[in-house]
Design a protein around this motif. Structure first.
Motif, mmCIF file in Angstrom:
data_model
loop_
_atom_site.group_PDB
_atom_site.id
_atom_site.type_symbol
_atom_site.label_atom_id
_atom_site.label_comp_id
_atom_site.label_asym_id
_atom_site.label_seq_id
_atom_site.Cartn_x
_atom_site.Cartn_y
_atom_site.Cartn_z
ATOM 1 N N LEU A 110 0.809 -1.223 0.000
ATOM 2 C CA LEU A 110 0.000 0.000 0.000
ATOM 3 C C LEU A 110 0.841 1.272 0.000
ATOM 4 O O LEU A 110 0.396 2.314 -0.496
ATOM 5 C CB LEU A 110 -0.952 0.018 1.202
ATOM 6 N N THR A 111 2.043 1.210 0.565
ATOM 7 C CA THR A 111 2.818 2.459 0.602
ATOM 8 C C THR A 111 3.422 2.786 -0.765
ATOM 9 O O THR A 111 3.706 3.950 -1.038
ATOM 10 C CB THR A 111 3.927 2.450 1.685
ATOM 11 N N ASP A 112 3.591 1.773 -1.635
ATOM 12 C CA ASP A 112 4.130 2.079 -2.976
ATOM 13 C C ASP A 112 3.308 3.155 -3.696
ATOM 14 O O ASP A 112 3.846 4.192 -4.067
ATOM 15 C CB ASP A 112 4.214 0.802 -3.835
ATOM 16 N N ILE A 128 1.798 9.578 4.752
ATOM 17 C CA ILE A 128 1.686 8.241 4.162
ATOM 18 C C ILE A 128 1.161 7.246 5.208
ATOM 19 O O ILE A 128 0.230 6.482 4.942
ATOM 20 C CB ILE A 128 3.062 7.760 3.622
ATOM 21 N N MET A 129 1.725 7.302 6.417
ATOM 22 C CA MET A 129 1.293 6.373 7.462
ATOM 23 C C MET A 129 -0.160 6.629 7.865
ATOM 24 O O MET A 129 -0.935 5.704 8.075
ATOM 25 C CB MET A 129 2.212 6.481 8.705
ATOM 26 N N HIS A 130 -0.509 7.900 7.932
ATOM 27 C CA HIS A 130 -1.878 8.261 8.294
ATOM 28 C C HIS A 130 -2.863 7.726 7.249
ATOM 29 O O HIS A 130 -3.866 7.098 7.573
ATOM 30 C CB HIS A 130 -1.985 9.788 8.393
ATOM 31 N N ARG A 131 -2.517 7.960 5.987
ATOM 32 C CA ARG A 131 -3.398 7.531 4.891
ATOM 33 C C ARG A 131 -3.474 5.999 4.806
ATOM 34 O O ARG A 131 -4.521 5.433 4.526
ATOM 35 C CB ARG A 131 -2.859 8.136 3.581
ATOM 36 N N VAL A 163 -6.847 -5.293 -1.759
ATOM 37 C CA VAL A 163 -6.783 -4.817 -3.147
ATOM 38 C C VAL A 163 -7.653 -3.564 -3.298
ATOM 39 O O VAL A 163 -7.276 -2.591 -3.956
ATOM 40 C CB VAL A 163 -7.224 -5.929 -4.131
ATOM 41 N N ILE A 164 -8.818 -3.577 -2.656
ATOM 42 C CA ILE A 164 -9.698 -2.406 -2.719
ATOM 43 C C ILE A 164 -9.040 -1.226 -1.995
ATOM 44 O O ILE A 164 -9.062 -0.093 -2.483
ATOM 45 C CB ILE A 164 -11.095 -2.730 -2.137
ATOM 46 N N ALA A 165 -8.410 -1.499 -0.850
ATOM 47 C CA ALA A 165 -7.721 -0.431 -0.106
ATOM 48 C C ALA A 165 -6.629 0.190 -0.977
ATOM 49 O O ALA A 165 -6.451 1.406 -1.008
ATOM 50 C CB ALA A 165 -7.113 -0.979 1.186
ATOM 51 N N ARG A 166 -5.900 -0.667 -1.691
ATOM 52 C CA ARG A 166 -4.835 -0.151 -2.553
ATOM 53 C C ARG A 166 -5.419 0.736 -3.657
ATOM 54 O O ARG A 166 -4.872 1.776 -3.992
ATOM 55 C CB ARG A 166 -4.043 -1.303 -3.165
ATOM 56 N N ALA A 167 -6.572 0.325 -4.198
ATOM 57 C CA ALA A 167 -7.230 1.149 -5.217
ATOM 58 C C ALA A 167 -7.637 2.502 -4.622
ATOM 59 O O ALA A 167 -7.548 3.538 -5.276
ATOM 60 C CB ALA A 167 -8.445 0.422 -5.781
ATOM 61 N N LEU A 168 -8.067 2.487 -3.351
ATOM 62 C CA LEU A 168 -8.538 3.724 -2.718
ATOM 63 C C LEU A 168 -7.410 4.721 -2.455
ATOM 64 O O LEU A 168 -7.660 5.910 -2.284
ATOM 65 C CB LEU A 168 -9.256 3.414 -1.399
ATOM 66 N N THR A 169 -6.163 4.234 -2.398
ATOM 67 C CA THR A 169 -5.043 5.144 -2.109
ATOM 68 C C THR A 169 -4.964 6.287 -3.114
ATOM 69 O O THR A 169 -4.475 7.353 -2.802
ATOM 70 C CB THR A 169 -3.669 4.405 -2.120
ATOM 71 N N VAL A 170 -5.449 6.050 -4.359
ATOM 72 C CA VAL A 170 -5.328 7.106 -5.373
ATOM 73 C C VAL A 170 -6.609 7.931 -5.514
ATOM 74 O O VAL A 170 -6.777 8.647 -6.501
ATOM 75 C CB VAL A 170 -4.931 6.527 -6.751
ATOM 76 N N ASP A 171 -7.513 7.856 -4.527
ATOM 77 C CA ASP A 171 -8.781 8.600 -4.589
ATOM 78 C C ASP A 171 -9.528 8.368 -5.898
ATOM 79 O O ASP A 171 -9.758 9.312 -6.671
ATOM 80 C CB ASP A 171 -8.547 10.111 -4.437
ATOM 81 N N PRO A 172 -9.912 7.135 -6.185
ATOM 82 C CA PRO A 172 -10.547 6.860 -7.477
ATOM 83 C C PRO A 172 -11.973 7.413 -7.536
ATOM 84 O O PRO A 172 -12.608 7.619 -6.497
ATOM 85 C CB PRO A 172 -10.577 5.336 -7.530
#
Ligand SMILES: Nc1ncnc2c1ncn2[C@@H]1O[C@H](COP(=O)(O)OP(=O)(O)OP(=O)(O)O)[C@@H](O)[C@H]1O
Ligand SMILES: [Mg+2]
Length: 333
Positions: A110-112, A128-131, A163-172
């Motif tokens: 997720l941090t990538d 980054i850690m907060h998000r 996988v969904i959390a990783r998608a959410l990292t970019v504010d989709p």
């Protein structure tokens, strides 16, 4: 947010795009995904669902038609701008195990993407850690319990949430969920479907839900539009419940008649199993109804003239929709 017009995708055959074995995987497909809306695509294997999803996520090119995001035609944008828009469409695939690198912890996975965003925004490591914690909580996981784990240490449902959390990292703005729950244990499926519905309601993230399973499409968006695809074409669409309760196209009826129980439906679907003839290979003739060779209600006209989508809110491409079925009982019964 997304408007798709007359989309077409031809995969070249051995003799190129015009060769007889070229595959028109997507053929004259138009639809619209509103902000926070749910759109589902159903249809049997090979009908072109994944290809449409991949085109929207920018992972596949298209051979004709237009994809318009936020009023901007993708084809007319410079590459850089197109990439920024396409990042807002995130694809969630069938197999969460394959989507995650087995050698990297959840934190690393997720941090990538978060590092990239942080760099763009000038944010620091604390952000980054907060998000990271925030997106994990959003998908219903306890950050401290999963952060240092590897994908194989989690359940299928937890992996798909990652996988969904990783998608959410970019504010989709849009999640394309392609058979996103079909590999997950049945007992965990509902939780992931509910998560997709929550994301729609809380953050106005639109969901394009691709599935074989009509009941789960209904769970993500009974207020949304359902599109029934046959051999790359839309053959019926309308409000999800309208299509499920009053299917007009014989193909939709056949798909629904194969569903044993539709939980929560007061009215039953078609009351009798509609058998379809074997799936024909090769390209259907352009001038005829592509479904005619398999249709229990086909008439001579169906082999001569391709039906266009008719109707207003609920549309179907069939010369003999439900109320006009000439043969009351399927011929092959
Ligand atoms: N990269 C490719 N090269 C050539 N043909 C392809 C390619 N990808 C897909 N196709 C073909 O395009 C058609 C549509 O495939 P697609 O994967 O979109 O179907 P689908 O509806 O997602 O099927 P499933 O339900 O099995 O996932 C199929 O005939 C497939 O063989
Ligand atoms: Mg697919």
């Amino acid at each position: 947010m997304i408007e798709v017009r007359h989309l077409e995708k031809t995969f070249p055959g051995t003799r190129g795009l015009l060769g007889h074995d070229a595959i028109k995987a997507v053929n004259d497909v138009s639809f619209h995904i509103p902000d926070g809306g749910a759109v589902s695509f159903i249809g049997e294997s090979g009908c072109g669902k994944t290809t449409i999803g991949r085109i929207l996520a920018g992972l596949e090119t298209y051979t004709a038609g237009e994809v318009v995001m936020d009023g901007q035609n993708l084809a007319q944008l410079p590459r850089r701008q197109r990439a920024v828009l396409l990042r807002r469409v995130q694809l969630i695939q069938q197999d969460p195990y394959q989507a995650l690198n087995p050698a990297r912890t959840i934190e690393q996975a997720l941090t990538d993407p978060l590092k990239v965003i942080a760099k763009e925004r000038g944010a620091d490591k604390a952000w980054i850690m907060h998000r990271l914690h925030e997106v994990l909580e959003l998908v219903g996981l306890d950050p401290d319990a999963v952060i240092y784990k590897y994908p194989h240490m989690l359940s299928g449902g937890q992996r798909q949430r990652i996988v969904i959390a990783r998608a959410l990292t970019v504010d989709p703005s849009v999640l394309v969920a392609d058979e996103a729950v079909s590999m997950i244990d049945v007992s965990l499926r509902l939780g992931v479907l509910k998560l997709l519905r929550d994301l729609r309601e809380r953050f106005k993230i639109s969901v394009l839900f691709i599935t074989h399973d009509v009941a789960s499409a209904r769970y993500v968006g009974d207020d949304g539009q359902m599109f029934v695809i046959y051999k790359g074409r839309i053959v019926e669409h309308g409000l999800t419940d309208e299509v499920i309760l009053h299917p007009q196209h014989p193909y939709t009826q056949a798909l629904l008649s194969a569903v044993p129980v539709l939980k929560g439906l007061e009215e039953p679907g078609p009351d009798r199993y509609i058998p379809l003839k074997e799936f024909g290979h090769g390209q259907p003739p352009e001038h005829a109804c592509a479904f005619a060779p398999r249709c229990p209600y086909a008439q001579p006209l169906c082999g001569q003239e391709k039906p266009e989508l008719v109707g207003t809110a609920h549309q179907y491409a069939c010369h003999y929709p439900k109320e006009r079925h000439v043969v009351a009982v399927p011929l092959s019964e």
